[in-house]
Write a protein that holds these residues in place. Structure first.
Motif, PDB file in Angstrom:
ATOM      1  N   VAL A   7       0.848  -1.186   0.000  1.00  0.00           N
ATOM      2  CA  VAL A   7       0.000   0.000   0.000  1.00  0.00           C
ATOM      3  C   VAL A   7       0.892   1.247   0.000  1.00  0.00           C
ATOM      4  CG1 VAL A   7      -1.952  -1.107   1.139  1.00  0.00           C
ATOM      5  CG2 VAL A   7      -0.200  -0.004   2.533  1.00  0.00           C
ATOM      6  N   LYS A   8       0.378   2.306  -0.626  1.00  0.00           N
ATOM      7  CA  LYS A   8       1.193   3.518  -0.755  1.00  0.00           C
ATOM      8  C   LYS A   8       0.490   4.738  -0.156  1.00  0.00           C
ATOM      9  CE  LYS A   8       3.850   6.192  -4.165  1.00  0.00           C
ATOM     10  NZ  LYS A   8       4.066   6.503  -5.579  1.00  0.00           N
ATOM     11  N   ARG A   9       1.290   5.573   0.484  1.00  0.00           N
ATOM     12  CA  ARG A   9       0.790   6.820   1.059  1.00  0.00           C
ATOM     13  C   ARG A   9       0.935   7.906  -0.014  1.00  0.00           C
ATOM     14  NH1 ARG A   9       3.255  11.039   4.478  1.00  0.00           N
ATOM     15  NH2 ARG A   9       1.770  11.685   6.080  1.00  0.00           N
ATOM     16  N   SER A  66       9.195   7.284   7.918  1.00  0.00           N
ATOM     17  CA  SER A  66       8.374   6.786   9.028  1.00  0.00           C
ATOM     18  C   SER A  66       6.908   7.201   8.980  1.00  0.00           C
ATOM     19  CB  SER A  66       8.986   7.209  10.369  1.00  0.00           C
ATOM     20  OG  SER A  66       9.205   8.602  10.326  1.00  0.00           O
ATOM     21  N   ASN A  67       6.585   8.314   8.307  1.00  0.00           N
ATOM     22  CA  ASN A  67       5.161   8.701   8.275  1.00  0.00           C
ATOM     23  C   ASN A  67       4.301   7.731   7.458  1.00  0.00           C
ATOM     24  OD1 ASN A  67       5.990   9.556   5.726  1.00  0.00           O
ATOM     25  ND2 ASN A  67       5.942  11.732   6.259  1.00  0.00           N
ATOM     26  N   CYS A  68       4.949   6.858   6.701  1.00  0.00           N
ATOM     27  CA  CYS A  68       4.190   5.843   5.945  1.00  0.00           C
ATOM     28  C   CYS A  68       3.478   4.869   6.863  1.00  0.00           C
ATOM     29  CB  CYS A  68       5.118   5.028   5.055  1.00  0.00           C
ATOM     30  SG  CYS A  68       5.748   5.993   3.711  1.00  0.00           S
ATOM     31  N   VAL A  86       9.113  -0.985   5.275  1.00  0.00           N
ATOM     32  CA  VAL A  86      10.512  -0.946   4.838  1.00  0.00           C
ATOM     33  C   VAL A  86      10.924   0.517   4.805  1.00  0.00           C
ATOM     34  CG1 VAL A  86      12.144  -1.535   3.017  1.00  0.00           C
ATOM     35  CG2 VAL A  86      10.187  -3.023   3.460  1.00  0.00           C
ATOM     36  N   GLU A  87      11.880   0.863   5.648  1.00  0.00           N
ATOM     37  CA  GLU A  87      12.325   2.253   5.728  1.00  0.00           C
ATOM     38  C   GLU A  87      13.107   2.622   4.485  1.00  0.00           C
ATOM     39  OE1 GLU A  87      12.750   2.240  10.522  1.00  0.00           O
ATOM     40  OE2 GLU A  87      14.528   2.773   9.338  1.00  0.00           O
ATOM     41  N   LYS A 197      -4.077  -0.723  16.796  1.00  0.00           N
ATOM     42  CA  LYS A 197      -2.930  -0.182  17.531  1.00  0.00           C
ATOM     43  C   LYS A 197      -2.040  -1.283  18.088  1.00  0.00           C
ATOM     44  CE  LYS A 197      -5.135   4.125  18.622  1.00  0.00           C
ATOM     45  NZ  LYS A 197      -5.276   5.280  19.419  1.00  0.00           N
ATOM     46  N   SER A 198      -2.612  -2.448  18.346  1.00  0.00           N
ATOM     47  CA  SER A 198      -1.771  -3.495  18.917  1.00  0.00           C
ATOM     48  C   SER A 198      -1.381  -4.565  17.897  1.00  0.00           C
ATOM     49  CB  SER A 198      -2.499  -4.141  20.105  1.00  0.00           C
ATOM     50  OG  SER A 198      -3.780  -4.531  19.674  1.00  0.00           O
ATOM     51  N   LYS A 199      -1.742  -4.369  16.643  1.00  0.00           N
ATOM     52  CA  LYS A 199      -1.312  -5.350  15.632  1.00  0.00           C
ATOM     53  C   LYS A 199       0.161  -5.116  15.303  1.00  0.00           C
ATOM     54  CE  LYS A 199      -5.778  -6.210  13.408  1.00  0.00           C
ATOM     55  NZ  LYS A 199      -6.580  -6.054  12.169  1.00  0.00           N
ATOM     56  N   PRO A 200       0.919  -6.174  15.058  1.00  0.00           N
ATOM     57  CA  PRO A 200       2.366  -6.026  14.876  1.00  0.00           C
ATOM     58  C   PRO A 200       2.769  -5.402  13.534  1.00  0.00           C
ATOM     59  CG  PRO A 200       1.737  -8.321  14.619  1.00  0.00           C
ATOM     60  CD  PRO A 200       0.492  -7.594  14.983  1.00  0.00           C
ATOM     61  N   ILE A 201       3.785  -4.522  13.611  1.00  0.00           N
ATOM     62  CA  ILE A 201       4.402  -3.984  12.387  1.00  0.00           C
ATOM     63  C   ILE A 201       5.880  -4.311  12.448  1.00  0.00           C
ATOM     64  CG2 ILE A 201       5.041  -1.901  11.135  1.00  0.00           C
ATOM     65  CD1 ILE A 201       2.472  -0.638  11.908  1.00  0.00           C
ATOM     66  N   LYS A 202       6.351  -5.023  11.440  1.00  0.00           N
ATOM     67  CA  LYS A 202       7.782  -5.357  11.419  1.00  0.00           C
ATOM     68  C   LYS A 202       8.498  -4.352  10.543  1.00  0.00           C
ATOM     69  CE  LYS A 202      10.935  -9.165  11.225  1.00  0.00           C
ATOM     70  NZ  LYS A 202      12.104  -8.714  11.419  1.00  0.00           N
ATOM     71  N   ARG A 203       9.649  -3.894  11.039  1.00  0.00           N
ATOM     72  CA  ARG A 203      10.422  -2.921  10.263  1.00  0.00           C
ATOM     73  C   ARG A 203      11.638  -3.576   9.640  1.00  0.00           C
ATOM     74  NH1 ARG A 203       7.803   0.222  13.599  1.00  0.00           N
ATOM     75  NH2 ARG A 203       7.339   2.363  13.028  1.00  0.00           N
ATOM     76  N   TYR A 204      11.924  -3.165   8.407  1.00  0.00           N
ATOM     77  CA  TYR A 204      13.147  -3.611   7.738  1.00  0.00           C
ATOM     78  C   TYR A 204      13.831  -2.395   7.143  1.00  0.00           C
ATOM     79  CZ  TYR A 204      11.404  -8.473   7.429  1.00  0.00           C
ATOM     80  OH  TYR A 204      10.948  -9.733   7.686  1.00  0.00           O
ATOM     81  N   THR A 205      15.123  -2.536   6.884  1.00  0.00           N
ATOM     82  CA  THR A 205      15.797  -1.564   6.023  1.00  0.00           C
ATOM     83  C   THR A 205      16.154  -2.300   4.742  1.00  0.00           C
ATOM     84  OG1 THR A 205      17.981  -2.158   6.841  1.00  0.00           O
ATOM     85  CG2 THR A 205      16.841  -0.338   7.958  1.00  0.00           C
TER      86      THR A 205
END
Lengths: 251, 317
Positions: A7-9, A66-68, A86-87, A197-205
């Protein structure tokens, strides 16, 4: 089966855009941003497929600063199970997005990738086709109807093409891009917004995914399209016909 | 229409010092064919190749199967002076315009021929196939190009055509260019004109209220020898099929005359028609945004205006 939905912002579709005075791009500071409407449709379709029992999990993915994550939260509020962020810098070209998606697909192993057919900011209409190529998966672009057959492991896709509607049958795993008439996206209800709010978001670079982000396209400038001359309001059909014939010479 | 744009492109073209002195331009054009002939929009893509650089031999790629493919190939050889080669892929695999075999074919042909540019028309065929082929070749495509400034710089619309973006290709490999829908070399004469290339388009919006009423639009189009268009609202409401939709995500048209009846003028619809030469709008609401782009506006009831037009318009020559 797991369904992955990128999805895109983007600038909200109703906003009247302004071009920056230095012509470097379109103004996005202090402008309302939303999930790309086609991405909403993609997510809605994934959720419907899950609700019909044909998929176990819907994972929303986004790439950018990060605002995405706001957009990801909206997706989770609509009903996605997990999010991946993905940052990266803004304005990744579709080829870069496709390369990152390929790595994520290798990690997550989805059976279906559903994307919006185009983002309403760059209007590229490329990412779905490109990720399909990199994965070697069949593609059903501009879909106006999707029917999954779990047993046969195929997706029957009606596509909106220049001549009308075309029906394709795709072996899963496959990539589908959504057109406007595929469905009407749901609104996130307040209970779901809270749950999100409590669903997990995984971050990657990109480095963690072993993807080098380099662009082979450079924006030279962004300008306004030529303005049309002001027109006139006429007072009768006779006057209209006269103008079209004798002034504009188009009939 | 087509000749006007052709001249525009020629005047903007300028000789560029190539950064790769040894590499001269050569272009692969993905062509579509139907009934034994090359489609008009594919010829536009050939003309676009000329805008890329002066000395630019074009190889035309045709795929399909059967006699109509070979008929088209024969005609292709002589249909434009820039075409130096016609490549024909004859296989059942290409009987339908499926993206997967086509993209693979383009990759193979490109790797063999080492073209500097690959061009396709920006229609549902080109849009489906070109980006897939570009990914296989590891290059970014440039899609919906409306203007070309030499071999590496292109102009394309963004934000539903509310801004124009000039992009420069900075990669080393060849790159794919999706040509704009505006350039047409010829219009069809049979029956009603094709929406994408018609000289006159008559469009109806949701105000038509029913598929039955939409027939009025069709009658007017027939009288004018025009193509019929529709807004997204009219298609969503089921008045007409999707291939008549004009707009940001439908067809983008640029006829000599665009007549919009009962169309409010949402940004997304304007994106599809605002480059028309003359725009006429008929709407009951004098505040409708469509009047801001119309050259001639009539504030009135389309159910009265259309019958009056049908009565008073001169017969099509």
């Amino acid at each position: 089966m797991k369904i992955m939905v990128p999805v895109k912002r983007v600038v909200d579709y109703a906003v009247k855009i302004r071009i920056k005075p230095d012509k470097s791009g379109v103004e996005t500071q202090n402008v309302k941003m939303s999930m790309n409407p086609f991405c909403e449709i993609a997510l809605e379709e994934a959720l419907k497929i899950k609700e019909s029992g044909l998929a176990k999990e819907v994972v929303a993915v986004t790439m950018g600063p990060s605002n995405c994550v706001d957009t990801l939260r909206t997706g989770l509020a609509m009903g996605a199970d997990r999010g991946i962020h993905v940052e990266a810098a803004r304005d990744l070209v579709p080829l870069s997005v496709a390369k990152v998606l390929k790595k994520l697909v290798e990690v997550e192993n989805p059976g279906l990738l559903i994307l919006g057919k185009q983002a309403i900011d760059d209007d590229c209409n490329q990412t779905g086709q490109m990720i399909a190529a990199l994965l070697g998966w069949p593609q059903g672009t501009f879909a106006s109807k999707v029917v999954l057959d779990k047993e046969k492991q195929v997706a029957t896709v009606d596509r909106e093409v220049d001549g009308g509607l075309e029906t394709l049958c795709l072996d899963l795993p496959a990539v589908i891009t959504t057109d406007l008439r595929l469905n009407q996206p749901r609104y996130a209800t307040l209970p779901n917004i809270m749950k999100a709010k409590s669903k997990p978001i995984k971050r990657y670079t990109p480095e963690e995914l072993n993807v080098e982000i380099k662009s082979d396209l450079e924006v030279v400038q962004v300008t306004e399209p030529p303005k049309r001359k002001a027109g006139v309001i006429l007072s009768s059909v006779d006057e209209l016909i006269d103008k079209l014939k004798n002034e504009a010479h188009v009939i | 229409m087509a000749s006007r744009l052709l001249l525009q492109n020629l005047s903007k073209r300028h000789l560029l010092r190539s950064t790769f002195a040894s590499r001269s331009a050569s272009t692969l054009v993905l062509a579509e064919h139907e009934g034994g002939s090359i489609k008009a929009q594919s010829l536009s893509a050939v003309v676009a190749a000329n805008s890329l650089s002066q000395d630019n031999p074009v190889s035309l790629l045709l795929a399909g199967s059967g006699s109509s493919l070979h008929q088209a190939a024969e005609k292709a050889a002589t249909c434009h002076p820039s075409i130096s080669q016609v490549l024909v892929a004859d296989s059942e695999k290409f009987a339908y315009p499926l993206a997967e075999p086509w993209a693979k074919l383009i990759q193979l042909v490109q790797l063999k021929g080492d073209y500097s540019h690959v061009i396709a028309t920006s229609d549902s065929f080109g849009k489906s196939i070109l980006p897939r082929a570009a990914a296989l070749l590891d290059v970014s495509p440039v899609t919906d190009v409306v203007d070309i400034n030499g071999p590496r710089q292109f102009i394309r619309p963004i934000y539903a055509g509310n801004a124009l973006c000039t992009v420069r290709y900075t990669g080393a490999n060849p790159y794919s260019v999706g040509k704009s829908r505006f350039m047409k070399l010829s219009s069809q004469d049979t029956g009603r004109p094709d929406l994408g290339s018609a000289k006159i388009v008559v469009t109806g919006g949701r105000a038509l209220k029913s598929a039955e009423n939409f027939k009025m639009i069709e009658k007017l189009a027939e009288k004018l020898g025009a193509a019929v268009g529709a807004t997204r609202a009219a298609v969503d409401a089921g008045f007409v099929p999707n291939d008549l939709q004009v707009g940001q995500t439908g067809k983008i048209v640029a006829p000599e005359l665009y007549m919009a009846f009962g169309v409010s003028g949402a940004i997304q619809h304007l994106a599809g028609m605002k480059d028309s030469k003359i725009i006429v709008a008929v709407n009951k609401d004098s505040d409708a945004p469509i009047f801001q782009v119309a050259d001639y506006g009539l504030v009135g009831d389309l159910f009265e205006v259309i019958p009056e037009l049908l009565e008073k318009l001169p017969e099509k020559k």
